[in-house]
Motif scaffolding. Structure first.
Motif, PDB file in Angstrom:
ATOM      1  N   GLU A 144       0.836  -1.201   0.000  1.00 64.01           N
ATOM      2  CA  GLU A 144       0.000   0.000   0.000  1.00 64.01           C
ATOM      3  C   GLU A 144       0.880   1.265   0.000  1.00 64.01           C
ATOM      4  O   GLU A 144       0.613   2.220  -0.740  1.00 64.01           O
ATOM      5  N   VAL A 145       1.931   1.258   0.812  1.00 66.70           N
ATOM      6  CA  VAL A 145       2.873   2.380   0.865  1.00 66.70           C
ATOM      7  C   VAL A 145       3.545   2.548  -0.498  1.00 66.70           C
ATOM      8  O   VAL A 145       3.621   3.655  -1.048  1.00 66.70           O
ATOM      9  N   ARG A 146       4.019   1.452  -1.040  1.00 65.53           N
ATOM     10  CA  ARG A 146       4.712   1.473  -2.334  1.00 65.53           C
ATOM     11  C   ARG A 146       3.777   2.004  -3.435  1.00 65.53           C
ATOM     12  O   ARG A 146       4.147   2.874  -4.221  1.00 65.53           O
ATOM     13  N   ASN A 147       2.559   1.494  -3.467  1.00 66.88           N
ATOM     14  CA  ASN A 147       1.592   1.930  -4.479  1.00 66.88           C
ATOM     15  C   ASN A 147       1.201   3.395  -4.308  1.00 66.88           C
ATOM     16  O   ASN A 147       0.994   4.102  -5.290  1.00 66.88           O
ATOM     17  N   PHE A 148       1.107   3.863  -3.065  1.00 62.01           N
ATOM     18  CA  PHE A 148       0.817   5.268  -2.808  1.00 62.01           C
ATOM     19  C   PHE A 148       1.897   6.151  -3.435  1.00 62.01           C
ATOM     20  O   PHE A 148       1.596   7.134  -4.108  1.00 62.01           O
ATOM     21  N   LEU A 149       3.152   5.793  -3.215  1.00 63.11           N
ATOM     22  CA  LEU A 149       4.254   6.581  -3.770  1.00 63.11           C
ATOM     23  C   LEU A 149       4.261   6.523  -5.298  1.00 63.11           C
ATOM     24  O   LEU A 149       4.495   7.538  -5.964  1.00 63.11           O
ATOM     25  N   LEU A 150       3.982   5.363  -5.853  1.00 63.96           N
ATOM     26  CA  LEU A 150       3.916   5.239  -7.316  1.00 63.96           C
ATOM     27  C   LEU A 150       2.796   6.096  -7.887  1.00 63.96           C
ATOM     28  O   LEU A 150       2.976   6.768  -8.902  1.00 63.96           O
TER      29      LEU A 150
END
Length: 106
Positions: free
Chosen positions: A89-95
């Motif tokens: 979720e964190v990774r996708n938010f940044l992407l």
């Protein structure tokens, strides 16, 4: 190139960030990709606002500030991968916020 490091809030009470900064300074580990870069600036060292936070709401200001100083790439520290149940979720938010993501620091 301007970059930032995101770390796990749970571990900020235990971690000084020394190994992340050492790896960055020496262009070692995940920062080895910058060895050919003339200038790489570490413009942010930040964490989420905790496991129960609303990522979109809680990180909005931080993302805005990173963009204002020209950060294009965020290194997600190993502690997030190991400790965070919301890693994807964190990774996708940044992407979604148009950052290049590098998994790991040291």
């Amino acid at each position: 190139m301007n970059i930032a490091i995101m770390v796990c809030k749970k571990l900020t009470s235990e971690c000084s960030g020394s190994w992340c900064f050492k790896a960055f300074a020496e262009k070692d580990k995940s920062f080895a990709i910058y060895k050919s870069e003339i200038e790489t600036n570490l413009c942010g060292f930040f964490h989420c606002n905790g496991c129960g936070s609303n990522l979109d709401k809680e990180l909005e200001y931080k993302v805005t500030q990173l963009k204002k100083v020209g950060v294009k790439t965020v290194h997600i520290s190993k502690c997030i991968e190991v400790e965070c149940d919301r890693y994807n979720e964190v990774r996708n938010f940044l992407l979604r916020n148009d950052f290049n993501i590098i998994d790991g620091t040291h």
